[in-house]
Design a protein around this motif. Sequence first.
Motif, PDB file in Angstrom:
ATOM      1  N   CYS A  68       1.617  80.713  21.032  1.00 16.64           N
ATOM      2  CA  CYS A  68       0.680  80.175  20.039  1.00 16.64           C
ATOM      3  C   CYS A  68      -0.066  78.975  20.598  1.00 16.64           C
ATOM      4  O   CYS A  68      -1.264  78.798  20.336  1.00 16.64           O
ATOM      5  N   ARG A  69       0.609  78.155  21.378  1.00 20.45           N
ATOM      6  CA  ARG A  69      -0.061  77.006  21.996  1.00 20.45           C
ATOM      7  C   ARG A  69      -1.135  77.480  22.979  1.00 20.45           C
ATOM      8  O   ARG A  69      -2.241  76.923  23.016  1.00 20.45           O
ATOM      9  N   LEU A  70      -0.831  78.511  23.751  1.00 15.06           N
ATOM     10  CA  LEU A  70      -1.824  79.051  24.683  1.00 15.06           C
ATOM     11  C   LEU A  70      -3.027  79.622  23.933  1.00 15.06           C
ATOM     12  O   LEU A  70      -4.169  79.509  24.388  1.00 15.06           O
ATOM     13  N   GLU A  79      -4.249  71.949  30.994  1.00  9.57           N
ATOM     14  CA  GLU A  79      -3.211  70.923  30.881  1.00  9.57           C
ATOM     15  C   GLU A  79      -3.689  69.748  30.030  1.00  9.57           C
ATOM     16  O   GLU A  79      -2.926  69.203  29.217  1.00  9.57           O
ATOM     17  N   LEU A  80      -4.954  69.366  30.193  1.00  5.43           N
ATOM     18  CA  LEU A  80      -5.505  68.288  29.374  1.00  5.43           C
ATOM     19  C   LEU A  80      -5.551  68.698  27.905  1.00  5.43           C
ATOM     20  O   LEU A  80      -5.170  67.921  27.015  1.00  5.43           O
ATOM     21  N   ILE A  81      -5.998  69.916  27.644  1.00  2.96           N
ATOM     22  CA  ILE A  81      -6.057  70.395  26.258  1.00  2.96           C
ATOM     23  C   ILE A  81      -4.663  70.409  25.643  1.00  2.96           C
ATOM     24  O   ILE A  81      -4.460  69.960  24.508  1.00  2.96           O
ATOM     25  N   GLN A  89      -8.740  78.848  22.305  1.00  2.00           N
ATOM     26  CA  GLN A  89      -9.715  78.617  21.237  1.00  2.00           C
ATOM     27  C   GLN A  89     -10.500  77.333  21.495  1.00  2.00           C
ATOM     28  O   GLN A  89     -11.716  77.285  21.289  1.00  2.00           O
ATOM     29  N   VAL A  90      -9.815  76.286  21.950  1.00  3.18           N
ATOM     30  CA  VAL A  90     -10.507  75.037  22.274  1.00  3.18           C
ATOM     31  C   VAL A  90     -11.534  75.269  23.379  1.00  3.18           C
ATOM     32  O   VAL A  90     -12.663  74.757  23.324  1.00  3.18           O
ATOM     33  N   LEU A  94      -3.583  66.934  24.731  1.00  2.00           N
ATOM     34  CA  LEU A  94      -4.255  66.447  23.526  1.00  2.00           C
ATOM     35  C   LEU A  94      -3.677  67.100  22.273  1.00  2.00           C
ATOM     36  O   LEU A  94      -3.446  66.434  21.256  1.00  2.00           O
ATOM     37  N   LEU A  95      -3.427  68.407  22.338  1.00  4.95           N
ATOM     38  CA  LEU A  95      -2.871  69.113  21.184  1.00  4.95           C
ATOM     39  C   LEU A  95      -1.472  68.606  20.836  1.00  4.95           C
ATOM     40  O   LEU A  95      -1.158  68.368  19.663  1.00  4.95           O
ATOM     41  N   ILE A  96      -0.639  68.452  21.852  1.00  3.76           N
ATOM     42  CA  ILE A  96       0.731  67.985  21.608  1.00  3.76           C
ATOM     43  C   ILE A  96       0.727  66.542  21.126  1.00  3.76           C
ATOM     44  O   ILE A  96       1.485  66.165  20.218  1.00  3.76           O
TER      45      ILE A  96
END
Length: 212
Positions: A144-146, A163-165, A151-152, A168-170
């Motif tokens: 789900c995180r992937l 890795e940056l995305i 989507q981002v 930021l999400l976490i």
Amino acid sequence: MAETDLPDMNAEIAPPRRRTGRPSKQDAALGQDAKTMLLQAAGAEFVEFGYEHTTSNKIAQRAGFAPQTFYRWYKDKLEVFIQVFEAWTDAELTQLDGMLTEQASSQNIAEAFVQNFRCFALFKRSLQQLAATTPEVKQARAACRLKQIQQVKRWNPSLQDSELIASLLIGAETLCQALAEGEFDDMGLNGRAAYKQLSEFIDRLRPGAVSA
């Protein structure tokens, strides 16, 4: 969408009301609808009672079916929990996409997600606990995180660093949880700086943001 509106992140799987007494539906005639109704009922049970205190019998009863109906569609409680989580992830992405399309402010989006964490605190706590001990849930969370990362990337072509995305999400999720659970209140803090930081995370993820 008005600035004060909070989106219903889980409208796509809105839970049915709890039913009591003898099941009244002929589940064999409902076909695939029965599976959807059980999924909705499971979501409601997990939100209200958490994973540990939810049973397949309670899920079936809430959906209005006999207990054995659950096992016609789901192997066990863990399988339906994962499917609820996947459905909610999709619903959250759809809702966020709508807010971005309507150009809601990052502050408004931040407030909406904190409210979402408050409403579904037991479910999210169950998710964390299961991910720490259950490989299937850990794998589903990663998948789900992937999906969120992809989507981002579609939203923001200038931000393509996975890795940056993910960071930021976490980071945003951690702040959402702390605000929702009142950690700042417990320390006598108002949380304004946390909301500002959360808004900045969202600013970096949304369309038009430039990767640092």
